[in-house]
Design a protein around this motif. Structure first.
Motif, mmCIF file in Angstrom:
data_model
loop_
_atom_site.group_PDB
_atom_site.id
_atom_site.type_symbol
_atom_site.label_atom_id
_atom_site.label_comp_id
_atom_site.label_asym_id
_atom_site.label_seq_id
_atom_site.Cartn_x
_atom_site.Cartn_y
_atom_site.Cartn_z
ATOM 1 N N TYR A 118 -9.695 0.237 2.605
ATOM 2 C CA TYR A 118 -8.600 -0.450 1.660
ATOM 3 C C TYR A 118 -8.471 -1.996 2.294
ATOM 4 C CZ TYR A 118 -4.274 -1.768 -0.207
ATOM 5 O OH TYR A 118 -3.162 -2.633 -0.932
ATOM 6 N N GLN A 119 -8.680 -2.947 1.338
ATOM 7 C CA GLN A 119 -8.697 -4.382 1.904
ATOM 8 C C GLN A 119 -9.809 -4.425 3.160
ATOM 9 O OE1 GLN A 119 -4.661 -5.203 2.822
ATOM 10 N NE2 GLN A 119 -4.163 -5.482 0.620
ATOM 11 N N VAL A 174 -9.284 3.195 6.339
ATOM 12 C CA VAL A 174 -7.895 3.794 6.400
ATOM 13 C C VAL A 174 -7.837 4.766 7.538
ATOM 14 C CG1 VAL A 174 -6.149 5.127 5.206
ATOM 15 C CG2 VAL A 174 -7.498 3.604 3.890
ATOM 16 N N GLU A 196 -4.111 8.949 -0.144
ATOM 17 C CA GLU A 196 -2.781 8.531 0.564
ATOM 18 C C GLU A 196 -3.173 8.022 1.967
ATOM 19 O OE1 GLU A 196 0.556 11.211 0.634
ATOM 20 O OE2 GLU A 196 0.449 11.396 -1.635
ATOM 21 N N GLY A 197 -2.769 6.925 2.197
ATOM 22 C CA GLY A 197 -3.038 6.276 3.569
ATOM 23 C C GLY A 197 -1.830 5.976 4.286
ATOM 24 N N LYS A 230 3.495 4.710 3.578
ATOM 25 C CA LYS A 230 2.138 4.837 3.056
ATOM 26 C C LYS A 230 1.764 3.486 2.729
ATOM 27 C CE LYS A 230 3.605 9.039 0.421
ATOM 28 N NZ LYS A 230 3.774 9.641 -0.625
ATOM 29 N N LEU A 256 -1.115 2.480 0.806
ATOM 30 C CA LEU A 256 -2.126 2.476 -0.423
ATOM 31 C C LEU A 256 -1.022 2.123 -1.717
ATOM 32 C CD1 LEU A 256 -4.991 4.895 0.188
ATOM 33 C CD2 LEU A 256 -4.890 2.494 0.873
ATOM 34 N N TYR A 270 -3.457 4.717 -6.505
ATOM 35 C CA TYR A 270 -4.350 5.519 -5.795
ATOM 36 C C TYR A 270 -3.642 6.864 -5.495
ATOM 37 C CZ TYR A 270 -6.742 1.478 -4.994
ATOM 38 O OH TYR A 270 -7.767 0.203 -5.656
ATOM 39 N N ARG A 271 -2.487 6.893 -5.564
ATOM 40 C CA ARG A 271 -1.515 8.267 -5.372
ATOM 41 C C ARG A 271 -1.311 9.140 -6.424
ATOM 42 N NH1 ARG A 271 3.377 5.971 -2.780
ATOM 43 N NH2 ARG A 271 2.765 3.841 -3.049
#
Length: 115
Positions: free
Chosen positions: A37-38, A42, A87-88, A108, A110, A114-115
């Motif tokens: 992510y970005q 994660v 989920e991160g 969380k 993210l 994405y969830r």
């Protein structure tokens, strides 16, 4: 417990155990991947594989550790179509056995899509 009830219970347990270890189960595939992510992995999270409507397969949840996840062996996926949710998290888990710690919810990281 009477001897007959005990024997019947033991027989049922044995049948369940043998059924769980049967080699004639469905073919399972290994799945592995990375969660980024970005531009950064994660560190902690989960990936959920939820069977699409009409797919007769169990859902699977696998932990993400340092951006990596893997399902294999008897925990692999059955062939089919799945909805994938990721989920991160960030923050520390506080052991429930430590009454002196203040419990905080992990955040969380993210976006909801994405969830």
């Amino acid at each position: 417990m009477s001897a007959m009830k005990y024997t019947l219970s033991l027989l049922c347990l044995l049948m369940l155990t043998l059924g769980c270890y049967s080699s004639s189960g469905p073919d399972l595939i290994s799945v592995q991947g990375n969660v980024v992510y970005q531009g950064a992995p994660v560190k902690e999270g989960v990936v959920k594989f939820i069977p699409a409507q009409g797919v007769k397969a169990p859902a699977r949840t696998v932990p993400v550790v340092d951006g990596n996840y893997e399902l294999d062996g008897r925990f692999g996926l059955m062939l089919g179509t799945y909805n994938v949710k990721i989920e991160g998290y960030e923050g520390e888990d506080v052991p429930l056995s430590d009454p002196t710690q203040k419990v905080t919810t992990r955040r969380k990281i993210l976006p909801a899509k994405y969830r």
